[in-house]
Motif scaffolding. Structure first.
Motif, PDB file in Angstrom:
ATOM      1  N   PRO A 257      48.765 114.067 -51.233  1.00 41.01           N
ATOM      2  CA  PRO A 257      47.223 113.735 -51.328  1.00 41.01           C
ATOM      3  C   PRO A 257      46.712 112.807 -50.194  1.00 41.01           C
ATOM      4  N   THR A 258      45.580 113.011 -49.792  1.00 44.58           N
ATOM      5  CA  THR A 258      44.849 112.115 -48.838  1.00 44.58           C
ATOM      6  C   THR A 258      43.953 111.305 -49.564  1.00 44.58           C
ATOM      7  N   ASP A 259      44.233 110.037 -49.131  1.00 44.34           N
ATOM      8  CA  ASP A 259      43.222 108.892 -49.575  1.00 44.34           C
ATOM      9  C   ASP A 259      41.734 109.077 -49.121  1.00 44.34           C
ATOM     10  N   THR A 260      40.964 109.531 -50.004  1.00 44.75           N
ATOM     11  CA  THR A 260      39.562 109.977 -49.792  1.00 44.75           C
ATOM     12  C   THR A 260      38.818 108.889 -50.181  1.00 44.75           C
ATOM     13  N   THR A 261      38.948 107.630 -50.571  1.00 44.90           N
ATOM     14  CA  THR A 261      38.208 106.751 -51.251  1.00 44.90           C
ATOM     15  C   THR A 261      36.931 106.422 -50.199  1.00 44.90           C
ATOM     16  N   LEU A 262      36.985 106.450 -48.881  1.00 43.27           N
ATOM     17  CA  LEU A 262      36.146 106.145 -47.897  1.00 43.27           C
ATOM     18  C   LEU A 262      35.380 107.469 -47.425  1.00 43.27           C
ATOM     19  N   THR A 263      34.087 107.635 -48.065  1.00 36.76           N
ATOM     20  CA  THR A 263      33.388 108.813 -47.663  1.00 36.76           C
ATOM     21  C   THR A 263      32.027 108.616 -47.801  1.00 36.76           C
ATOM     22  N   SER A 264      31.307 109.467 -47.150  1.00 39.74           N
ATOM     23  CA  SER A 264      29.649 109.096 -47.080  1.00 39.74           C
ATOM     24  C   SER A 264      28.994 110.455 -47.512  1.00 39.74           C
ATOM     25  N   GLY A 265      27.756 110.639 -47.953  1.00 34.87           N
ATOM     26  CA  GLY A 265      26.910 111.837 -48.023  1.00 34.87           C
ATOM     27  C   GLY A 265      26.501 111.662 -49.383  1.00 34.87           C
ATOM     28  N   GLY A 266      25.601 112.755 -49.528  1.00 35.43           N
ATOM     29  CA  GLY A 266      24.964 112.986 -51.066  1.00 35.43           C
ATOM     30  C   GLY A 266      23.722 112.119 -50.850  1.00 35.43           C
ATOM     31  N   GLY A 267      22.861 112.692 -51.807  1.00 34.12           N
ATOM     32  CA  GLY A 267      21.349 112.052 -52.087  1.00 34.12           C
ATOM     33  C   GLY A 267      21.122 112.285 -53.408  1.00 34.12           C
ATOM     34  N   ALA A 268      20.085 112.738 -53.779  1.00 31.47           N
ATOM     35  CA  ALA A 268      19.559 112.964 -55.083  1.00 31.47           C
ATOM     36  C   ALA A 268      20.413 114.020 -55.592  1.00 31.47           C
ATOM     37  N   ASP A 269      21.256 114.874 -55.138  1.00 32.72           N
ATOM     38  CA  ASP A 269      22.025 115.586 -55.673  1.00 32.72           C
ATOM     39  C   ASP A 269      23.628 114.895 -56.100  1.00 32.72           C
ATOM     40  N   GLY A 270      23.924 113.954 -55.553  1.00 34.41           N
ATOM     41  CA  GLY A 270      25.206 113.441 -55.811  1.00 34.41           C
ATOM     42  C   GLY A 270      25.666 112.048 -55.377  1.00 34.41           C
ATOM     43  N   ALA A 271      24.671 111.281 -55.049  1.00 32.90           N
ATOM     44  CA  ALA A 271      25.145 109.863 -54.459  1.00 32.90           C
ATOM     45  C   ALA A 271      25.445 108.826 -55.340  1.00 32.90           C
ATOM     46  N   VAL A 272      25.179 108.864 -56.481  1.00 31.48           N
ATOM     47  CA  VAL A 272      25.023 107.601 -57.268  1.00 31.48           C
ATOM     48  C   VAL A 272      26.557 107.044 -57.658  1.00 31.48           C
ATOM     49  N   VAL A 273      26.611 105.636 -57.359  1.00 34.33           N
ATOM     50  CA  VAL A 273      27.823 105.024 -57.744  1.00 34.33           C
ATOM     51  C   VAL A 273      27.574 104.306 -59.088  1.00 34.33           C
TER      52      VAL A 273
END
Length: 389
Positions: A257-273
């Motif tokens: 596996p790859t650690d993909t914790t750091l990532t950006s992108g997404g708006g009204a379709d998928g950005a919420v944390v």
């Protein structure tokens, strides 16, 4: 922003506080929720967190490790994670609030609010309504599927190149409109097809109506009124606030596996944390009538068939939320679900908002049958958690 891997002295107190169950929650190693969390973990997931909440209180469960390099450290109870397409329900609520205020109509064509934006190659914003965007009946291509960088995104190398480079909405929209639509909507003949482009546009419509950024409307209309302290939109930042767990992605053809914790992108379709707890609070408030007027909540629940979207029978999609029947749950389950790099969000809520179940699995296996087993186990968790007791 302090990441989970740095600033350990500064975050030690927060991490230590997260090592025990929340004071108001019940965590039992042999309870049904724990068994269902363990079942998800048994499919090969690295870490799982779940919560069931009602007016009577909260029950929480977890399994697996926060990070494979420290296998004895459990997933923190209040882990932040990217809820992916569960964001769409938040965006639909914003649009429906504007409808309730008389500032927007579901029958408005996209062209009215975004003139000239949806044009070219047979795409026509004059034929697509706001309801088509929210109900996924527009026929527009999904920008994720047709992006020129789509193939590269499914490799560890492509991920690392892009993780600090947030995509621009105009580029995403250009990719979606570079090809003819799957269909043009016809009155009385709805056709359903999932497309992130619909919610990219829905967010732009919210901005056009209000004159404010989508993220500001989300905060002012949902996050602040509900008292959500750990639900937010990260903007261009690829970081998550602690505590969290490592989000692992198995890319196609790779044996680790790859650690993909750091990532950006997404708006009204998928950005919420968010967190499992705060996501549940949102779902209960929505179905309990705290966020929408009765007419708009009823409109949200007007559905069309959404076959083959998730591995469950009878699924139907409304305005930013879906429905499916479930054994023991009177009136079925309202849900959406979301996937981001390295994390899968699965949740559900009863029709009256009395009970909600939320889960985060910090593992995504692209093109692996084990991912199907993981998804089915998560759906079972939600079904059992919401069944009548």
């Amino acid at each position: 922003m302090i990441t989970r891997r740095t600033g350990l002295a500064a975050t030690a107190a927060a991490l230590a506080a997260a090592a025990t169950a929340p004071a108001t929650a019940t965590a039992g190693p042999r309870g049904p929720l724990q068994r269902d969390v363990d079942a998800i973990r048994a499919t090969g997931a690295t870490g799982v967190l779940a919560e069931v909440q009602s007016a009577a209180g909260r029950t929480v469960a977890r399994a697996g490790a926060a990070d494979l390099r420290t296998p004895h450290e459990p997933v923190p109870w209040e882990s932040s994670y990217r809820i992916g397409s569960d964001t769409k329900t938040f965006t639909a609520v914003l649009a429906l609030q504007l409808v309730g205020e008389g500032r927007l109509r579901l029958t408005d064509p996209v062209e009215r609010w975004l003139p000239g934006t949806v044009r070219g190659n047979g795409n026509d914003g004059r034929r697509i309504t706001v309801a088509d965007l929210l109900r996924q009946t527009s026929g527009l291509n999904d920008y994720l599927a047709v992006s020129p960088d789509a193939a590269d995104a499914f490799t560890p190398e492509g991920y690392r190149r892009a993780r600090f480079r947030p995509a621009r909405p105009e580029d995403q929209l250009a990719a979606a409109l570079s090809r003819p639509p799957a269909w043009l909507p016809e009155a009385g003949k709805p056709r359903w097809g999932y497309s992130n482009t619909n919610y990219l546009l829905a967010g732009l419509v919210v901005e056009a109506v209000t004159g404010n950024p989508w993220a500001q409307e989300l905060h002012d209309r949902i996050v602040e009124p509900l008292g959500l302290r750990r639900t937010f939109t990260p903007g261009t930042s690829p970081y998550l606030p602690p505590p969290t767990a490592t989000a692992y992605t198995w890319f196609p053809g790779r044996d680790r596996p790859t650690d993909t914790t750091l990532t950006s992108g997404g708006g009204a379709d998928g950005a919420v944390v968010s967190t499992t707890h705060e996501h549940g609070v949102f779902l209960r408030a929505l179905m309990g009538g705290r966020l929408l007027r009765p007419a708009q909540l009823a409109a949200m629940k007007e559905t069309v068939a959404a076959g083959d979207w998730v591995p469950a029978p009878g699924v139907r999609y409304g305005l930013g939320i879906a429905w499916r029947p479930a054994r023991g749950v009177r009136g079925g389950i309202w849900f959406h679900g979301g996937t981001h790099l390295g994390v899968v969000s699965e949740s559900g809520v009863t029709p009256d908002g009395a009970r909600a179940a939320t889960s985060a699995t910090f593992t995504l296996r692209m093109g692996d049958p084990a991912q199907d087993a993981q998804g089915l186990a998560a759906l079972r968790l939600v079904d059992r958690a919401l069944a009548a007791r």
